[in-house]
Design a protein around this motif. Sequence first.
Motif, short mmCIF file in Angstrom:
data_model
loop_
_atom_site.label_atom_id
_atom_site.label_comp_id
_atom_site.label_asym_id
_atom_site.label_seq_id
_atom_site.Cartn_x
_atom_site.Cartn_y
_atom_site.Cartn_z
N ASP A 182 0.86 -1.18 0.00
CA ASP A 182 0.00 0.00 0.00
C ASP A 182 0.90 1.23 0.00
O ASP A 182 1.14 1.85 1.04
CB ASP A 182 -0.88 -0.04 1.27
CG ASP A 182 -2.08 0.88 1.19
OD1 ASP A 182 -2.47 1.28 0.08
OD2 ASP A 182 -2.66 1.19 2.26
N THR A 240 -1.35 -1.18 -4.16
CA THR A 240 -2.49 -0.26 -4.15
C THR A 240 -1.96 1.16 -3.89
O THR A 240 -1.01 1.34 -3.14
CB THR A 240 -3.52 -0.63 -3.04
OG1 THR A 240 -2.85 -0.70 -1.79
CG2 THR A 240 -4.20 -1.95 -3.33
N ASN A 276 -3.30 5.49 -3.52
CA ASN A 276 -4.44 6.41 -3.34
C ASN A 276 -3.89 7.83 -3.45
O ASN A 276 -2.66 8.02 -3.46
CB ASN A 276 -5.19 6.13 -2.02
CG ASN A 276 -4.35 6.41 -0.78
OD1 ASN A 276 -3.56 7.33 -0.75
ND2 ASN A 276 -4.53 5.60 0.25
N LYS A 279 -9.68 2.12 -8.97
CA LYS A 279 -10.19 2.31 -7.62
C LYS A 279 -11.32 3.34 -7.67
O LYS A 279 -11.14 4.44 -8.21
CB LYS A 279 -9.06 2.81 -6.72
CG LYS A 279 -8.89 1.97 -5.47
CD LYS A 279 -7.63 2.36 -4.76
CE LYS A 279 -7.76 2.06 -3.28
NZ LYS A 279 -6.58 2.47 -2.53
N PHE A 309 -11.75 -0.42 5.08
CA PHE A 309 -10.66 0.29 5.77
C PHE A 309 -10.70 -0.02 7.26
O PHE A 309 -11.34 0.70 8.05
CB PHE A 309 -10.84 1.80 5.55
CG PHE A 309 -10.30 2.33 4.26
CD1 PHE A 309 -10.24 1.54 3.12
CD2 PHE A 309 -9.83 3.64 4.18
CE1 PHE A 309 -9.73 2.04 1.93
CE2 PHE A 309 -9.32 4.15 2.99
CZ PHE A 309 -9.26 3.35 1.86
N ARG A 328 -9.01 2.67 9.98
CA ARG A 328 -9.80 3.89 10.23
C ARG A 328 -11.04 3.58 11.07
O ARG A 328 -11.51 4.44 11.82
CB ARG A 328 -10.19 4.56 8.90
CG ARG A 328 -8.98 5.12 8.17
CD ARG A 328 -9.35 6.04 7.04
NE ARG A 328 -8.21 6.21 6.15
CZ ARG A 328 -8.21 6.97 5.07
NH1 ARG A 328 -9.30 7.62 4.72
NH2 ARG A 328 -7.13 7.07 4.32
N ALA A 376 -7.85 -3.27 3.85
CA ALA A 376 -7.05 -2.04 3.68
C ALA A 376 -7.03 -1.23 4.96
O ALA A 376 -7.73 -1.55 5.93
CB ALA A 376 -7.65 -1.21 2.55
N SER A 377 -6.19 -0.19 4.96
CA SER A 377 -5.98 0.65 6.15
C SER A 377 -5.45 -0.22 7.29
O SER A 377 -5.96 -0.21 8.41
CB SER A 377 -7.30 1.36 6.53
OG SER A 377 -7.12 2.24 7.60
N ARG A 434 -2.78 -1.38 10.00
CA ARG A 434 -1.88 -0.62 10.89
C ARG A 434 -0.71 -1.43 11.44
O ARG A 434 0.25 -0.86 11.93
CB ARG A 434 -2.69 -0.07 12.07
CG ARG A 434 -3.82 0.86 11.68
CD ARG A 434 -3.31 2.26 11.42
NE ARG A 434 -4.41 3.19 11.35
CZ ARG A 434 -4.88 3.70 10.23
NH1 ARG A 434 -4.35 3.37 9.06
NH2 ARG A 434 -5.90 4.54 10.25
N THR A 453 -3.72 -5.28 1.92
CA THR A 453 -2.75 -4.32 1.42
C THR A 453 -2.07 -3.64 2.60
O THR A 453 -2.73 -3.14 3.51
CB THR A 453 -3.37 -3.32 0.42
OG1 THR A 453 -2.30 -2.54 -0.14
CG2 THR A 453 -4.42 -2.39 1.02
O1 G3P Z 1 -5.05 2.58 0.37
C1 G3P Z 1 -6.14 2.69 1.20
C2 G3P Z 1 -5.86 2.49 2.68
O2 G3P Z 1 -5.05 1.38 2.88
C3 G3P Z 1 -5.44 3.73 3.42
O3 G3P Z 1 -5.01 3.48 4.70
O4 G3P Z 1 -3.69 4.22 6.65
O5 G3P Z 1 -4.73 5.95 5.15
O6 G3P Z 1 -6.14 4.56 6.67
P1 G3P Z 1 -4.89 4.63 5.86
#
Ligand code: G3P
Length: 218
Positions: free
Chosen positions: A6, A26, A28, A83, A129, A132, A163-164, A166, A183
């Motif tokens: 990611d 991935t 963003n 995406k 996610f 988050r 995703a997201s 930690r 990811t």
């Molecule tokens: O790519 C999407 C996601 O993995 C973003 O993660 O850490 O910004 O919540 P984060």
Amino acid sequence: MQIFADTADVEKIRELNAMGVIDGVTTNPTLVMKAGRDFNEILKEITSIVDGPISAETVSSDAKGMIKEAAELSKIHKNIVIKIVNTPEGLKAVKQLAGKGIKTNVTLTFSANQALLAAKAGATYVSPFIGRLDDVGEDGMQVIRDIVQIYRNYGFKTKVLVASVRGPLHVLEAAKIGADACTCPPEVIEKMFKHPLTDAGIKRFLEDWEKARKNFKK
Ligand code: G3P
């Protein structure tokens, strides 16, 4: 379970790919901003390094704009996955892109119901996610359990892309649940390698090897 990087940091991607531990990438808008380079150039370079799904995010708010962006991004490489945000306009775009055989990754997904709708629309991947959700006091991993169960109940083909992420425990839990992909920021993958007993074991073997070599010379 597939592991995606990611990140839009090409050097990190190159390093992880050389270890054979990543199946795709991935990105963003935030990650592209951090990389500080032209988006299309980054994508071209990533596709030349990793032979797997590379997610590139659209930024339009209406389906027409998303589809236009998807057409441009798809020209970069056959492995590009579009995406798209989990909104009514986003899912309209997903439906049309699925009809054209263009792969999609439905992002900013925070509930199992949103994931159910993404699957109905024909998404290739759905990205819940979890970090988050944890950040706001919800149980991100429970959403993954619910989505995996719902998709299994009805045989949806959409893949669950956690995703997201930690930390390493997120990856472990996702794999135990049976998510299709996870990811991870490069730092999380680096932490997955770490074990104090591995480090201590290497140190001891090297010390003993030095002692052993002295005996050879006698
Ligand atoms: O790519 C999407 C996601 O993995 C973003 O993660 O850490 O910004 O919540 P984060």
